[in-house]
Scaffold this motif. Structure first.
Motif, mmCIF file in Angstrom:
data_model
loop_
_atom_site.group_PDB
_atom_site.id
_atom_site.type_symbol
_atom_site.label_atom_id
_atom_site.label_comp_id
_atom_site.label_asym_id
_atom_site.label_seq_id
_atom_site.Cartn_x
_atom_site.Cartn_y
_atom_site.Cartn_z
ATOM 1 N N ASN A 118 29.271 14.212 50.797
ATOM 2 C CA ASN A 118 28.177 14.527 51.716
ATOM 3 C C ASN A 118 28.638 14.827 53.133
ATOM 4 N N ARG A 119 29.874 15.227 53.281
ATOM 5 C CA ARG A 119 30.426 15.585 54.592
ATOM 6 C C ARG A 119 31.329 16.783 54.389
ATOM 7 N N ASN B 179 33.970 19.936 50.675
ATOM 8 C CA ASN B 179 32.858 19.000 50.538
ATOM 9 C C ASN B 179 33.442 17.650 50.158
ATOM 10 N N SER C 168 34.399 19.325 55.858
ATOM 11 C CA SER C 168 35.487 19.440 56.822
ATOM 12 C C SER C 168 36.065 20.847 56.726
#
Length: 84
Positions: A10-11, A7, A13
């Motif tokens: 807010n994204r 995290n 991967s």
């Protein structure tokens, strides 16, 4: 199979994919069932991956077909791990 994501503000991967807590063998072929959404995400992450589309089928009929051929699902585990 466990997907480990990170995290990042807010994204998310993809960090790793493991099976029974071991890294996947990149020389081995794995079979997984994907929804259309998951399939599109996987193609974005790895455009070279080969995805075989099963004909007109449902998730339950795909499970029944796989298990009738002797395939068994892996033991249950948390399949997504989110690291901060």
């Amino acid at each position: 199979m466990k997907i480990i994501v990170k995290n990042e503000e807010n994204r998310f991967s993809l960090k790793d994919i493991t099976i029974n807590d071991k890294k996947i063998d990149t020389e081995k072929e794995y079979s997984i069932l994907l929804t259309d959404t998951t399939k599109s995400i996987l193609k974005k992450i790895n455009p070279k991956c080969a995805i075989e589309q099963i004909g007109d089928t449902t998730l339950s009929s795909a499970w029944i077909a796989a298990m009738s051929n002797g395939q068994q699902p892996s033991a249950p585990e948390d399949y997504i791990e989110v690291e901060k």
